[in-house]
Every structure is written in C-alpha cells, then in structure tokens.
Scaffold this motif. Structure first.
Motif, PDB file in Angstrom:
ATOM      1  N   GLY A 138       0.800  -1.217   0.000  1.00  0.00           N
ATOM      2  CA  GLY A 138       0.000   0.000   0.000  1.00  0.00           C
ATOM      3  C   GLY A 138       0.832   1.267   0.000  1.00  0.00           C
ATOM      4  N   LEU A 139       2.164   1.099  -0.014  1.00  0.00           N
ATOM      5  CA  LEU A 139       3.098   2.226  -0.055  1.00  0.00           C
ATOM      6  C   LEU A 139       2.866   3.235   1.074  1.00  0.00           C
ATOM      7  CD1 LEU A 139       3.206   2.735  -3.918  1.00  0.00           C
ATOM      8  CD2 LEU A 139       5.157   2.146  -2.492  1.00  0.00           C
ATOM      9  N   LYS A 140       2.462   2.729   2.230  1.00  0.00           N
ATOM     10  CA  LYS A 140       2.180   3.624   3.352  1.00  0.00           C
ATOM     11  C   LYS A 140       3.435   4.344   3.828  1.00  0.00           C
ATOM     12  CE  LYS A 140      -1.726   0.823   4.909  1.00  0.00           C
ATOM     13  NZ  LYS A 140      -2.252  -0.061   5.993  1.00  0.00           N
ATOM     14  N   PHE A 141       4.549   3.614   3.880  1.00  0.00           N
ATOM     15  CA  PHE A 141       5.799   4.242   4.313  1.00  0.00           C
ATOM     16  C   PHE A 141       6.337   5.180   3.238  1.00  0.00           C
ATOM     17  CE2 PHE A 141      10.569   3.692   4.935  1.00  0.00           C
ATOM     18  CZ  PHE A 141      10.644   4.675   5.909  1.00  0.00           C
ATOM     19  N   ALA A 142       6.346   4.714   1.991  1.00  0.00           N
ATOM     20  CA  ALA A 142       6.840   5.547   0.891  1.00  0.00           C
ATOM     21  C   ALA A 142       6.048   6.849   0.780  1.00  0.00           C
ATOM     22  CB  ALA A 142       6.765   4.770  -0.422  1.00  0.00           C
ATOM     23  N   ARG A 143       4.745   6.773   1.070  1.00  0.00           N
ATOM     24  CA  ARG A 143       3.908   7.969   1.001  1.00  0.00           C
ATOM     25  C   ARG A 143       4.363   9.018   2.019  1.00  0.00           C
ATOM     26  NH1 ARG A 143      -0.250   7.065  -1.926  1.00  0.00           N
ATOM     27  NH2 ARG A 143      -0.356   4.881  -1.248  1.00  0.00           N
ATOM     28  N   LYS A 144       4.784   8.558   3.201  1.00  0.00           N
ATOM     29  CA  LYS A 144       5.285   9.485   4.224  1.00  0.00           C
ATOM     30  C   LYS A 144       6.556  10.184   3.764  1.00  0.00           C
ATOM     31  CE  LYS A 144       3.467   6.826   8.139  1.00  0.00           C
ATOM     32  NZ  LYS A 144       3.833   6.041   9.349  1.00  0.00           N
ATOM     33  N   LEU A 145       7.269   9.549   2.839  1.00  0.00           N
ATOM     34  CA  LEU A 145       8.529  10.112   2.340  1.00  0.00           C
ATOM     35  C   LEU A 145       8.334  10.956   1.086  1.00  0.00           C
ATOM     36  CD1 LEU A 145      10.812   6.959   2.754  1.00  0.00           C
ATOM     37  CD2 LEU A 145      10.284   8.731   4.426  1.00  0.00           C
ATOM     38  N   GLY A 146       7.102  10.994   0.560  1.00  0.00           N
ATOM     39  CA  GLY A 146       6.813  11.811  -0.619  1.00  0.00           C
ATOM     40  C   GLY A 146       7.364  11.256  -1.911  1.00  0.00           C
ATOM     41  N   ILE A 147       7.397   9.908  -2.036  1.00  0.00           N
ATOM     42  CA  ILE A 147       8.026   9.310  -3.220  1.00  0.00           C
ATOM     43  C   ILE A 147       7.102   8.316  -3.931  1.00  0.00           C
ATOM     44  CG2 ILE A 147      10.394   9.663  -2.417  1.00  0.00           C
ATOM     45  CD1 ILE A 147      10.383   6.666  -1.544  1.00  0.00           C
ATOM     46  N   VAL A 148       5.801   8.615  -3.949  1.00  0.00           N
ATOM     47  CA  VAL A 148       4.846   7.706  -4.597  1.00  0.00           C
ATOM     48  C   VAL A 148       4.375   8.291  -5.927  1.00  0.00           C
ATOM     49  CG1 VAL A 148       2.583   6.603  -4.404  1.00  0.00           C
ATOM     50  CG2 VAL A 148       4.079   6.735  -2.404  1.00  0.00           C
ATOM     51  N   TRP A 149       4.360   7.436  -6.953  1.00  0.00           N
ATOM     52  CA  TRP A 149       3.869   7.827  -8.283  1.00  0.00           C
ATOM     53  C   TRP A 149       2.661   6.977  -8.646  1.00  0.00           C
ATOM     54  CZ3 TRP A 149       6.182   5.846 -13.477  1.00  0.00           C
ATOM     55  CH2 TRP A 149       5.480   6.409 -14.560  1.00  0.00           C
ATOM     56  N   LYS A 150       1.516   7.632  -8.854  1.00  0.00           N
ATOM     57  CA  LYS A 150       0.347   6.941  -9.383  1.00  0.00           C
ATOM     58  C   LYS A 150       0.481   6.940 -10.892  1.00  0.00           C
ATOM     59  CE  LYS A 150      -4.686   6.620  -9.363  1.00  0.00           C
ATOM     60  NZ  LYS A 150      -4.621   5.173  -9.096  1.00  0.00           N
ATOM     61  N   GLN A 151       0.746   5.789 -11.460  1.00  0.00           N
ATOM     62  CA  GLN A 151       0.981   5.692 -12.889  1.00  0.00           C
ATOM     63  C   GLN A 151      -0.299   5.962 -13.678  1.00  0.00           C
ATOM     64  OE1 GLN A 151       4.168   2.305 -13.590  1.00  0.00           O
ATOM     65  NE2 GLN A 151       2.549   1.547 -12.239  1.00  0.00           N
ATOM     66  N   PRO A 152      -0.178   6.557 -14.862  1.00  0.00           N
ATOM     67  CA  PRO A 152      -1.368   6.819 -15.675  1.00  0.00           C
ATOM     68  C   PRO A 152      -1.993   5.520 -16.169  1.00  0.00           C
ATOM     69  CG  PRO A 152       0.632   7.302 -16.918  1.00  0.00           C
ATOM     70  CD  PRO A 152       1.062   7.040 -15.503  1.00  0.00           C
ATOM     71  N   ASP A 153      -3.299   5.549 -16.331  1.00  0.00           N
ATOM     72  CA  ASP A 153      -4.020   4.344 -16.751  1.00  0.00           C
ATOM     73  C   ASP A 153      -3.567   3.828 -18.112  1.00  0.00           C
ATOM     74  OD1 ASP A 153      -5.540   4.019 -14.463  1.00  0.00           O
ATOM     75  OD2 ASP A 153      -7.185   5.265 -15.192  1.00  0.00           O
ATOM     76  N   GLU A 154      -2.985   4.713 -18.922  1.00  0.00           N
ATOM     77  CA  GLU A 154      -2.504   4.290 -20.235  1.00  0.00           C
ATOM     78  C   GLU A 154      -1.468   3.164 -20.117  1.00  0.00           C
ATOM     79  OE1 GLU A 154      -2.790   7.381 -19.238  1.00  0.00           O
ATOM     80  OE2 GLU A 154      -4.273   8.242 -20.611  1.00  0.00           O
ATOM     81  N   LEU A 155      -0.766   3.125 -18.998  1.00  0.00           N
ATOM     82  CA  LEU A 155       0.270   2.104 -18.814  1.00  0.00           C
ATOM     83  C   LEU A 155      -0.303   0.725 -18.485  1.00  0.00           C
ATOM     84  CD1 LEU A 155       3.151   3.874 -16.829  1.00  0.00           C
ATOM     85  CD2 LEU A 155       3.210   3.040 -19.187  1.00  0.00           C
ATOM     86  N   ARG A 156      -1.566   0.659 -18.123  1.00  0.00           N
ATOM     87  CA  ARG A 156      -2.153  -0.639 -17.787  1.00  0.00           C
ATOM     88  C   ARG A 156      -2.061  -1.611 -18.960  1.00  0.00           C
ATOM     89  NH1 ARG A 156      -5.046  -0.842 -12.956  1.00  0.00           N
ATOM     90  NH2 ARG A 156      -5.397   1.186 -11.960  1.00  0.00           N
ATOM     91  N   ALA A 157      -2.271  -1.108 -20.170  1.00  0.00           N
ATOM     92  CA  ALA A 157      -2.186  -1.965 -21.356  1.00  0.00           C
ATOM     93  C   ALA A 157      -0.765  -2.485 -21.544  1.00  0.00           C
ATOM     94  CB  ALA A 157      -2.642  -1.187 -22.593  1.00  0.00           C
ATOM     95  N   VAL A 158       0.229  -1.678 -21.168  1.00  0.00           N
ATOM     96  CA  VAL A 158       1.629  -2.100 -21.275  1.00  0.00           C
ATOM     97  C   VAL A 158       1.891  -3.268 -20.324  1.00  0.00           C
ATOM     98  CG1 VAL A 158       4.028  -1.410 -20.948  1.00  0.00           C
ATOM     99  CG2 VAL A 158       2.399   0.201 -21.971  1.00  0.00           C
ATOM    100  N   PHE A 159       1.420  -3.139 -19.093  1.00  0.00           N
ATOM    101  CA  PHE A 159       1.586  -4.223 -18.127  1.00  0.00           C
ATOM    102  C   PHE A 159       0.865  -5.484 -18.597  1.00  0.00           C
ATOM    103  CE2 PHE A 159       3.007  -0.772 -15.486  1.00  0.00           C
ATOM    104  CZ  PHE A 159       3.894  -1.359 -14.588  1.00  0.00           C
ATOM    105  N   ASP A 160      -0.315  -5.302 -19.171  1.00  0.00           N
ATOM    106  CA  ASP A 160      -1.064  -6.450 -19.693  1.00  0.00           C
ATOM    107  C   ASP A 160      -0.288  -7.142 -20.809  1.00  0.00           C
ATOM    108  OD1 ASP A 160      -3.107  -5.937 -17.919  1.00  0.00           O
ATOM    109  OD2 ASP A 160      -4.374  -4.889 -19.383  1.00  0.00           O
ATOM    110  N   THR A 161       0.357  -6.337 -21.653  1.00  0.00           N
ATOM    111  CA  THR A 161       1.129  -6.889 -22.768  1.00  0.00           C
ATOM    112  C   THR A 161       2.257  -7.780 -22.257  1.00  0.00           C
ATOM    113  OG1 THR A 161       0.650  -5.004 -24.206  1.00  0.00           O
ATOM    114  CG2 THR A 161       2.595  -6.310 -24.747  1.00  0.00           C
ATOM    115  N   PHE A 162       2.877  -7.363 -21.159  1.00  0.00           N
ATOM    116  CA  PHE A 162       3.986  -8.133 -20.591  1.00  0.00           C
ATOM    117  C   PHE A 162       3.511  -9.193 -19.595  1.00  0.00           C
ATOM    118  CE2 PHE A 162       6.290  -4.239 -21.922  1.00  0.00           C
ATOM    119  CZ  PHE A 162       7.274  -4.830 -22.703  1.00  0.00           C
ATOM    120  N   GLY A 163       2.199  -9.290 -19.411  1.00  0.00           N
ATOM    121  CA  GLY A 163       1.657 -10.302 -18.506  1.00  0.00           C
ATOM    122  C   GLY A 163       1.977 -10.030 -17.043  1.00  0.00           C
ATOM    123  N   THR A 164       2.091  -8.755 -16.697  1.00  0.00           N
ATOM    124  CA  THR A 164       2.429  -8.370 -15.329  1.00  0.00           C
ATOM    125  C   THR A 164       1.210  -7.789 -14.629  1.00  0.00           C
ATOM    126  OG1 THR A 164       4.718  -7.889 -15.942  1.00  0.00           O
ATOM    127  CG2 THR A 164       3.918  -6.907 -13.903  1.00  0.00           C
TER     128      THR A 164
END
Length: 218
Positions: A138-164
């Motif tokens: 859930g990136l709870k610790f990383a969020r406290k450090l200000g280093i979380v990136w919510k990736q754009p939905d456009e990348l979901r198809a890329v992950f699907d392509t690689f089966g991830t």
C-alpha cells in the motif's frame, strides 16, 4: 573491471528501445516524461529530516522495524518498483555486489518495494540477495517520504502486454509505485543523504552510496 551500474542500465535501455511496437514504447516514454516533469525532488524527504518509523515484513513474513535496525547501525535504504522492473533488478544486484563493503563500514542495507512478501521472496531468490527485502504494501511508508507515483491508466495496457499484474504482486489495484529512491540514515534516525530520481532508467551508483557512508563516519 566490473561495469558500472549506469553502463548496465544503458545497455538494457537500448534493448528495450529495440523491442516492442512503437505504440508501446511511446506509451512508456510519454508516462516516464510526465513523471519526470511533474515530480519535484524537494517533495521527497530531505537531509536533516527525521526518518518516519516503519515496521515492515521481510520476504519470509518476519516484521522488521526501523527502531530495531537503527539501534545497531546506520541504515541505507533503497526503494525499488518491483521484481518485474529490469532496471530495479540490475540496481539490486549492483548493491549486492558491494554489500560486503557497505556492511564492513558498519551500515545495514535494506531494499523496500510495494510487493507482497511472497513476491519479494521471488526477488531475493532470482537476484541471489542476502540483504533484507521488505514489503511496503500500500506504499504507506513511501507515502510518508513523498516518493509515490500513481501511474497513468494508459500504462495498464503495457503491463497487460507483458503479462504483469501489479494487483496480484502488490495486493491492491492502486497502480502506484515508488520513485526509485536511496536514503542514508544515521543512528539517530536523521536522514543524511537522499537520491530520488523520477527517471527510473537511472539509479544511484553503489559507489556514491559508499562515498556517503565515508562522509558519515567522519
């Protein structure tokens, strides 16, 4: 002579650029450019700040706390996106190669990702790692450090392509990952050095981290 991490990352970047469709590569590079332009390194935790406490499970499910670690030695922490990321795997292996030097200088090294412990165990085994790999679900610790990136939905198809499936790996469908970040913390829990780069094709050289540690010991 062992190749630098930067040279290894450059080689894998070339391989990626020569593989896949133009549409796929354009989607990846567009998203990467977006986070590079929008992320301000100053929003990440800064030297001089107190590291927020954490208690996170390692790859075997054992809870590991920052207070326990810092009671023994200074702490070098690196955040990686996941075992699915070839750049992350190279960076983890590069630190593994210099682990004996880090430990000889009296510093504990740990790696943290949003992946579940079972997935982290795969990372440990695949890369033959002998340092703790912790799960910040859930990136709870990383969020406290200000280093979380919510990736754009456009990348979901890329992950699907690689089966991830990040949902299966991370246990949620937030589609968030940490900005690759390395932090040196002294025994008082004070952050001494930070390297946070939204260009995830690049990483901190282990030698630079060793130089940080050298300064810490003066």
């Amino acid at each position: 002579m062992t190749a630098t991490l930067a040279s290894q990352l450059t080689e894998i970047t070339k391989k990626l650029e020569s593989a896949g469709t133009k549409e796929l590569k354009d989607t990846i590079l567009s998203a990467k450019s977006g986070i590079e332009q929008s992320f301000d390194p100053k929003q990440a935790i800064q030297p001089g700040a107190k590291l927020p406490e954490f208690c996170l499970p390692d790859a075997t499910g054992k809870e590991v706390s920052s207070s326990e670690l810092l009671s023994k030695t200074p702490l070098l922490i690196t955040f990686y996106r996941g075992e699915w990321c070839p750049f992350c795997n190279l960076a983890l292996r590069a630190f593994q190669l210099r682990l004996a030097e880090i430990e000889a200088k009296g510093v504990t090294f740990v790696a943290i990702s949003p992946e579940l412990p079972d997935t982290s165990l795969s990372t440990v085994e695949k890369n033959e790692l002998s340092f703790p790999v912790l799960s910040d679900v859930g990136l709870k610790f990383a969020r406290k450090l200000g280093i979380v990136w919510k990736q754009p939905d456009e990348l979901r198809a890329v992950f699907d392509t690689f089966g991830t499936s990040l949902k299966a790996r991370n246990g949620d469908d937030s589609f968030e990952v940490p900005i690759p970040t390395t932090i040196l913390v002294d025994r008082d829990g004070v952050v001494r050095n930070v390297h946070a780069d939204p260009d995830y094709f690049k990483r901190l050289e282990p030698q630079e981290a060793l130089d940080w540690i050298k300064e810490l010991r003066r």
